[in-house]
Design an enzyme around this catalytic site. Sequence first.
Site, PDB file in Angstrom:
ATOM      1  N   SER A 143     -11.791 -43.805  77.779  1.00 53.72           N
ATOM      2  CA  SER A 143     -10.615 -44.055  76.935  1.00 53.72           C
ATOM      3  C   SER A 143      -9.868 -42.744  76.752  1.00 53.72           C
ATOM      4  O   SER A 143     -10.435 -41.672  76.965  1.00 53.72           O
ATOM      5  CB  SER A 143     -11.055 -44.584  75.563  1.00 53.72           C
ATOM      6  OG  SER A 143      -9.931 -44.798  74.724  1.00 53.72           O
ATOM      7  N   TYR A 157     -16.453 -44.223  68.062  1.00 52.79           N
ATOM      8  CA  TYR A 157     -15.920 -44.720  69.336  1.00 52.79           C
ATOM      9  C   TYR A 157     -15.457 -43.547  70.217  1.00 52.79           C
ATOM     10  O   TYR A 157     -15.806 -43.455  71.399  1.00 52.79           O
ATOM     11  CB  TYR A 157     -14.750 -45.674  69.054  1.00 52.79           C
ATOM     12  CG  TYR A 157     -14.061 -46.173  70.288  1.00 52.79           C
ATOM     13  CD1 TYR A 157     -14.675 -47.096  71.131  1.00 52.79           C
ATOM     14  CD2 TYR A 157     -12.779 -45.716  70.640  1.00 52.79           C
ATOM     15  CE1 TYR A 157     -14.032 -47.554  72.284  1.00 52.79           C
ATOM     16  CE2 TYR A 157     -12.141 -46.175  71.774  1.00 52.79           C
ATOM     17  CZ  TYR A 157     -12.765 -47.094  72.597  1.00 52.79           C
ATOM     18  OH  TYR A 157     -12.140 -47.538  73.725  1.00 52.79           O
TER      19      TYR A 157
HETATM   20  P1  NAP Z   1     -12.538 -56.846  74.834  1.00 52.81           P
HETATM   21  O1  NAP Z   1     -11.257 -57.516  75.125  1.00 52.81           O
HETATM   22  O2  NAP Z   1     -13.112 -56.966  73.454  1.00 52.81           O
HETATM   23  O3  NAP Z   1     -13.640 -57.286  75.900  1.00 52.81           O
HETATM   24  C1  NAP Z   1     -14.905 -56.675  75.839  1.00 52.81           C
HETATM   25  C2  NAP Z   1     -15.816 -57.242  76.909  1.00 52.81           C
HETATM   26  O4  NAP Z   1     -17.064 -56.539  76.865  1.00 52.81           O
HETATM   27  C3  NAP Z   1     -16.133 -58.716  76.686  1.00 52.81           C
HETATM   28  O5  NAP Z   1     -16.379 -59.330  77.933  1.00 52.81           O
HETATM   29  C4  NAP Z   1     -17.424 -58.637  75.875  1.00 52.81           C
HETATM   30  O6  NAP Z   1     -18.125 -59.870  75.997  1.00 52.81           O
HETATM   31  C5  NAP Z   1     -18.115 -57.477  76.587  1.00 52.81           C
HETATM   32  N1  NAP Z   1     -19.143 -56.795  75.796  1.00 52.81           N
HETATM   33  C6  NAP Z   1     -19.007 -56.150  74.611  1.00 52.81           C
HETATM   34  N2  NAP Z   1     -20.194 -55.664  74.209  1.00 52.81           N
HETATM   35  C7  NAP Z   1     -21.106 -56.021  75.152  1.00 52.81           C
HETATM   36  C8  NAP Z   1     -22.497 -55.838  75.305  1.00 52.81           C
HETATM   37  N3  NAP Z   1     -23.234 -55.181  74.405  1.00 52.81           N
HETATM   38  N4  NAP Z   1     -23.109 -56.332  76.411  1.00 52.81           N
HETATM   39  C9  NAP Z   1     -22.388 -56.994  77.353  1.00 52.81           C
HETATM   40  N5  NAP Z   1     -21.065 -57.204  77.266  1.00 52.81           N
HETATM   41  C10 NAP Z   1     -20.439 -56.728  76.173  1.00 52.81           C
HETATM   42  O7  NAP Z   1     -12.429 -55.244  75.071  1.00 52.81           O
HETATM   43  P2  NAP Z   1     -11.426 -54.417  75.992  1.00 52.81           P
HETATM   44  O8  NAP Z   1     -10.280 -54.009  75.165  1.00 52.81           O
HETATM   45  O9  NAP Z   1     -11.203 -55.104  77.277  1.00 52.81           O
HETATM   46  O10 NAP Z   1     -12.305 -53.099  76.241  1.00 52.81           O
HETATM   47  C11 NAP Z   1     -13.118 -52.991  77.410  1.00 52.81           C
HETATM   48  C12 NAP Z   1     -13.456 -51.533  77.644  1.00 52.81           C
HETATM   49  O11 NAP Z   1     -12.245 -50.790  77.732  1.00 52.81           O
HETATM   50  C13 NAP Z   1     -14.258 -50.899  76.504  1.00 52.81           C
HETATM   51  O12 NAP Z   1     -15.193 -49.993  77.049  1.00 52.81           O
HETATM   52  C14 NAP Z   1     -13.217 -50.148  75.711  1.00 52.81           C
HETATM   53  O13 NAP Z   1     -13.746 -49.047  75.055  1.00 52.81           O
HETATM   54  C15 NAP Z   1     -12.278 -49.713  76.839  1.00 52.81           C
HETATM   55  N6  NAP Z   1     -10.913 -49.404  76.383  1.00 52.81           N
HETATM   56  C16 NAP Z   1     -10.074 -50.392  75.952  1.00 52.81           C
HETATM   57  C17 NAP Z   1      -8.777 -50.067  75.599  1.00 52.81           C
HETATM   58  C18 NAP Z   1      -7.755 -51.103  75.188  1.00 52.81           C
HETATM   59  O14 NAP Z   1      -6.639 -50.733  74.846  1.00 52.81           O
HETATM   60  N7  NAP Z   1      -8.061 -52.378  75.220  1.00 52.81           N
HETATM   61  C19 NAP Z   1      -8.358 -48.723  75.633  1.00 52.81           C
HETATM   62  C20 NAP Z   1      -9.244 -47.752  76.057  1.00 52.81           C
HETATM   63  C21 NAP Z   1     -10.522 -48.100  76.450  1.00 52.81           C
HETATM   64  P3  NAP Z   1     -19.232 -60.362  74.920  1.00 52.81           P
HETATM   65  O15 NAP Z   1     -18.735 -59.960  73.574  1.00 52.81           O
HETATM   66  O16 NAP Z   1     -19.327 -61.841  75.137  1.00 52.81           O
HETATM   67  O17 NAP Z   1     -20.496 -59.665  75.302  1.00 52.81           O
END
Ligand code: NAP
Length: 259
Positions: A143, A157
């Site tokens: 991130s 985080y």
């Molecule tokens: P999201 O929409 O909440 O999706 C998260 C995904 O990860 C879901 O499939 C969730 O499914 C799975 N997950 C969460 N905890 C888990 C666990 N312990 N074991 C297995 N699966 C797990 O999140 P997102 O925004 O796409 O974020 C995904 C990644 O991108 C993260 O690492 C986050 O830090 C990074 N990120 C996101 C952003 C952003 O703007 N969205 C920015 C920077 C970085 P289940 O809950 O069903 O397990």
Amino acid sequence: MLTSLKGKSVIVTGGSKGIGRGIAQVFARVGAKVTLASRGEEALKIACDEMNAAGGDVRYETCDVSDWASVRAMVDNAATAQGGLDVMCANAGYYPQTKIVDMDPEEWDDVMANNLRSSFLCVKAAIPHFEKGGKGRVVLTSSITGPVTGFPGWSHYGASKSGQLGFLKTAAMELSRYNTTINAVMPGNIYTEGLQGLGQEYLDTMAASIPLKRLGDIEDIGNAALFFASDEAGYITGQQIVVDGGQILPESLEAMDEI
Ligand code: NAP
């Protein structure tokens, strides 16, 4: 055009939603065999069905990325089903927002387990398969929050996302022995289910602070992951790329007014 991923075996953790889903869609579209790995089976099934309906070769495994036995079983099953493992996209993670003064130590540990320990576990479980196949690729989703920026409520985080980059440097050296590269994508604000949970005001304020004037799309991150996984990126390891529409560039609010 990156064509070298056709037929390759790929795992995307957190592949049922958000950025993971975007990464999986991009790999599926170029003809890779993809395993989605998350905890919730219903969302996995929906994502899997949609990608297969669009012509993909996609399957899923339920998995908790913070748990070693669960990760090892998921990776071994995926490698068996897909005839080996070429690419591990360790993407799953989450971002509860709690200021330090209000944060329980348990919440700190939980974020570290889901976001940082999980990166180590996914890499560790993938190594025997990369060794067997003679090569491999790892792409971590880090991130901008932590390595570059701060935001109140995300001290744990941010530490976990910076930790991934610290892990990356030594992992790149150790994985070279298996002809395997490891790199990280650092997303800005990407429009996902998780981000929607932060509310419309957050989304609007963020979009206004980004020079390209929009939140990122999940496939913007998928395209960067695809590049790191390609043969064309074979001489890049231990590196990271920011994909944020220019979000980290303005020196001040006034700088945005000048655009
Ligand atoms: P999201 O929409 O909440 O999706 C998260 C995904 O990860 C879901 O499939 C969730 O499914 C799975 N997950 C969460 N905890 C888990 C666990 N312990 N074991 C297995 N699966 C797990 O999140 P997102 O925004 O796409 O974020 C995904 C990644 O991108 C993260 O690492 C986050 O830090 C990074 N990120 C996101 C952003 C952003 O703007 N969205 C920015 C920077 C970085 P289940 O809950 O069903 O397990």
